[in-house]
Design an enzyme around this catalytic site. Structure first.
Site, PDB file in Angstrom:
ATOM      1  N   LYS A 273     -12.305  -5.380   1.392  1.00 17.60           N
ATOM      2  CA  LYS A 273     -11.791  -4.607   2.524  1.00 17.60           C
ATOM      3  C   LYS A 273     -12.756  -3.460   2.776  1.00 17.60           C
ATOM      4  CE  LYS A 273      -7.961  -1.749   4.084  1.00 17.60           C
ATOM      5  NZ  LYS A 273      -6.553  -1.379   3.905  1.00 17.60           N
TER       6      LYS A 273
ATOM      7  N   LYS B 209     -11.693  -8.495   5.041  1.00 14.93           N
ATOM      8  CA  LYS B 209     -11.126  -7.708   6.140  1.00 14.93           C
ATOM      9  C   LYS B 209     -12.048  -6.560   6.496  1.00 14.93           C
ATOM     10  CE  LYS B 209      -7.422  -4.424   6.802  1.00 14.93           C
ATOM     11  NZ  LYS B 209      -6.378  -3.663   6.180  1.00 14.93           N
TER      12      LYS B 209
ATOM     13  N   CYS C  29       0.854  -1.183   0.000  1.00 14.25           N
ATOM     14  CA  CYS C  29       0.000   0.000   0.000  1.00 14.25           C
ATOM     15  C   CYS C  29       0.890   1.232   0.000  1.00 14.25           C
ATOM     16  CB  CYS C  29      -0.954   0.013   1.195  1.00 14.25           C
ATOM     17  SG  CYS C  29      -2.376   1.086   0.836  1.00 14.25           S
TER      18      CYS C  29
HETATM   19  C1  PBG Z   1      -3.197  -0.009   4.839  1.00  9.09           C
HETATM   20  C2  PBG Z   1      -3.698  -1.069   5.771  1.00  9.09           C
HETATM   21  C3  PBG Z   1      -4.544  -0.914   6.868  1.00  9.09           C
HETATM   22  C4  PBG Z   1      -4.632  -2.165   7.465  1.00  9.09           C
HETATM   23  C5  PBG Z   1      -3.875  -3.039   6.715  1.00  9.09           C
HETATM   24  N1  PBG Z   1      -3.311  -2.355   5.656  1.00  9.09           N
HETATM   25  C6  PBG Z   1      -5.191   0.285   7.423  1.00  9.09           C
HETATM   26  C7  PBG Z   1      -6.123   1.063   6.605  1.00  9.09           C
HETATM   27  O1  PBG Z   1      -6.595   0.653   5.541  1.00  9.09           O
HETATM   28  O2  PBG Z   1      -6.388   2.176   7.052  1.00  9.09           O
HETATM   29  C8  PBG Z   1      -5.392  -2.479   8.712  1.00  9.09           C
HETATM   30  C9  PBG Z   1      -4.815  -3.578   9.547  1.00  9.09           C
HETATM   31  C10 PBG Z   1      -5.277  -3.576  10.952  1.00  9.09           C
HETATM   32  O3  PBG Z   1      -6.088  -2.747  11.404  1.00  9.09           O
HETATM   33  O4  PBG Z   1      -4.807  -4.474  11.692  1.00  9.09           O
HETATM   34  N2  PBG Z   1      -3.860   0.075   3.637  1.00  9.09           N
HETATM   35 ZN    ZN Z   2      -3.329   2.047   2.549  1.00 12.15          ZN
END
Ligand code: PBG
Ligand code: ZN
Length: 328
Positions: A198, A251, A121
């Site tokens: 997600k 997720k 990411c």
């Molecule tokens: C970044 C990402 C996030 C998580 C995993 N990759 C945070 C978000 O999307 O803000 C969340 C993982 C967790 O809360 O344990 N894209």
């Molecule tokens: Zn991100």
């Protein structure tokens, strides 16, 4: 009592209760999310995530060694850059001397049996904290975002990652990444695990604190899925399967068990992963601390629900505990 009324004979014994599960949790189903920072000697506890820390590459041997001895088989890496200069395209994401690439190389060398996945990411590396590249008006600029995400994924694969896992939610990125892996000669050497469904969840708070990845303005609702969007999740799962994903992920996990069930149905020929995210982990700990339930019992109950829904791989911060609990 009528013959057809009696079920209890089938589960009066602890072993007979185990047989009621379609699948039992094993160590190979656990993937441990770990945070790697750019101070090589760091081991800084993350207060909102009990027992978790930001690790520097020099600390990985001492941190992971005992876990590998207990049966740890896979990790997923998250970079926490604290010293780098962030910009609009997330340049530090695939810096060859950045924490993720150094950690891949280090773990491969220290623990050759451990399967290394990398979260892909840009939000940890962009100055605006969003997961893609932005237009001047602050909206997502989709095509260059997907292209940049693919570039980062390919560079992690080149560094030795066994799996790349894009969590950005940019449309079309699975196709871009798969193409990039194939063109780099890595199509048959790197698994593509898509964070397909997600959701824009309230449960990412502790992670954003740990990774320093909260957006500086706005939110992620134009790319992460709306929590009520079952149909969108089903479409995303089918799209990513068609674009070349090797594993489909849902997720967060616990509030989305129906989506895990949908993924198991729609992508029945692929492994199904789910991520018990930071807020779920913190919530389970907080409840146990408040005397609502026993921590271990609740941790097993949540993970059993994910297996029941159809998951075959679970990303969880409870991995070290489960490695102990599965021994007993
Ligand atoms: C970044 C990402 C996030 C998580 C995993 N990759 C945070 C978000 O999307 O803000 C969340 C993982 C967790 O809360 O344990 N894209
Ligand atoms: Zn991100």
């Amino acid at each position: 009592m009528d013959i057809s009324s009696v079920l209890q004979g089938g589960y009066h014994h602890p072993l007979a209760r185990k047989w009621q599960a379609q699948r039992q949790l094993t160590k190979s189903m656990l993937m441990y999310p770990i945070f790697i920072t750019d101070d090589p000697d760091a081991s800084v506890p993350i207060t909102s995530l009990p027992g978790q820390a930001r690790w520097g590459v020099n600390k990985l041997e001492g941190f992971l060694g005992p876990l590998v001895k207990k049966g740890l088989q896979s990790v997923i890496l998250f970079g926490v850059p604290l010293k780098c200069t962030k910009d609009g395209r997330g340049t530090p994401a695939d810096d060859p001397s950045g924490p993720v690439i150094l950690a891949i190389q280090k773990i491969r060398q220290l623990f050759p049996t451990v399967y290394i996945a990398c979260d892909v990411c840009l939000c940890e590396y962009t100055d605006h904290g969003h997961c893609g590249l932005l237009n001047d008006d602050g909206t997502i600029n989709n095509t260059p975002s997907a292209a940049r995400i693919a570039e980062v994924a390919v560079n992690y694969a080149k560094a030795g990652a066994h799996c790349v896992a894009p969590s950005d939610m940019m449309d079309g990125r699975i196709k871009y990444i798969k193409r990039g892996l194939i063109d780099a000669g890595l199509g048959n050497k790197c698994t593509l695990m898509s964070y397909s469904a997600k959701f824009a969840s309230a449960l990412y708070g502790p992670f954003r604190e740990a990774a320093g990845s909260a957006p500086s303005h706005g939110d992620r609702k134009c790319y992460q899925l709306p929590p009520a969007g079952k149909g969108l999740a089903r479409r995303a799962i089918q799209r990513d399967t068609a674009e070349g994903a090797d594993i489909i992920m849902v997720k967060p996990a616990l509030p989305y068990l129906d989506i895990i069930g949908d993924a198991a149905e729609l992508a029945q020929d692929l492994p199904i992963a789910c991520y018990q995210v930071s807020g779920e982990f913190a919530m389970i700990h907080a409840g146990a601390k408040a005397g609502v339930y026993d921590l271990r019992t609740m941790a097993f109950e949540t993970v059993d629900s994910m297996l029941r829904a159809g998951a075959t791989l679970i990303l969880t911060y409870f991995t070290p505990e489960f490695l102990d609990w599965l021994e007993a």
